[in-house]
Design an enzyme around this catalytic site. Sequence first.
Site, mmCIF file in Angstrom:
data_model
loop_
_atom_site.group_PDB
_atom_site.id
_atom_site.type_symbol
_atom_site.label_atom_id
_atom_site.label_comp_id
_atom_site.label_asym_id
_atom_site.label_seq_id
_atom_site.Cartn_x
_atom_site.Cartn_y
_atom_site.Cartn_z
ATOM 1 N N ARG A 80 0.828 -1.221 0.000
ATOM 2 C CA ARG A 80 0.000 0.000 0.000
ATOM 3 C C ARG A 80 0.857 1.263 0.000
ATOM 4 N NH1 ARG A 80 -5.024 0.255 1.516
ATOM 5 N NH2 ARG A 80 -4.681 2.147 2.736
ATOM 6 N N ASP A 127 -4.153 7.775 6.265
ATOM 7 C CA ASP A 127 -4.504 6.556 6.987
ATOM 8 C C ASP A 127 -4.062 6.650 8.443
ATOM 9 O OD1 ASP A 127 -5.742 5.130 5.026
ATOM 10 O OD2 ASP A 127 -3.981 3.944 4.474
#
Length: 262
Positions: free
Chosen positions: A153, A168
């Site tokens: 990611r 995030d």
Amino acid sequence: MRFDVFTLFPEVFPAYLETSILKRAQENKLLEVRLHDIRDWASDKHRTTDDTPYGGGGGMVMKPEPIFRAVDEILGIPPGCPLILLTPQGETFTQQKASAYSKLPQLAMICGRYEGFDERIRQHLATQEVSIGDYVLSGGELPALVVIEAVTRLIPGALGDPGGASDDSFSSGLLEYPQYTRPPVFQGWDVPEVLQAGDHGAIERWRRNQALLRTLQKRPDLLLGVELSKADLDFLAQAVQGSEIALPDPIIKLIQNRKERS
Ligand SMILES: C[S@@+](CC[C@H](N)C(=O)[O-])C[C@H]1O[C@@H](n2cnc3c(N)ncnc32)[C@H](O)[C@@H]1O
């Protein structure tokens, strides 16, 4: 980035690796995962990779010879890249670790099974030990997938949206702010006005404040590792006034110092 995974169960990986972001990252040549079946380096016709523990006791222990041979053939000894032993006894895997790994060209992992590894694998082969949390699974295959996914990611270009991972939870040290999508009202519950009004400065401040509040409520320990601005400290001081929530002592000191200076 290339991952080499040494495992007794390579067949559990493909379904997950061939889905969504990991699949796309491989198609876009950002990610390569090479799976190595440790049994291929066993020396007997039964392809034995484990044996009973010296000293007695239940369970089986993974033998050193097949794992040393596998690593030697694939990576060399000492290994030509970091070689992680997946074990509940290792350092806890965090977003910071994922970020550091995402900058490497290559990373290898050894998945354990049974009672774990012969100690000589830990002492003389692995370069680091990683745990995905304080619990015990039956094997290192899920931990290996956890590491691969969290790291991938963070490889530039792996997520469709380039800014996707930056807000995030843990990336900035805080938990992520609340997210909403359409409809604007659902069963009488509104999306906050500020998110609908389109003022980007106000949205950014609201998100920062909500991230601070969330972190304070759920993981106050994380606040200690974050650089807090004057506006952050003002917001936190205000947020706890008249509420049951307590700020961690070092944050109270920061707020007091700031008041004394102004
Ligand atoms: C049943 S566990 C062995 C646990 C070992 N007897 C101990 O107490 O440390 C079998 C394998 O699963 C993997 N494993 C289990 N829990 C893990 C965790 N929390 N993080 C990383 N790997 C884990 C490791 O590769 C481990 O060798």
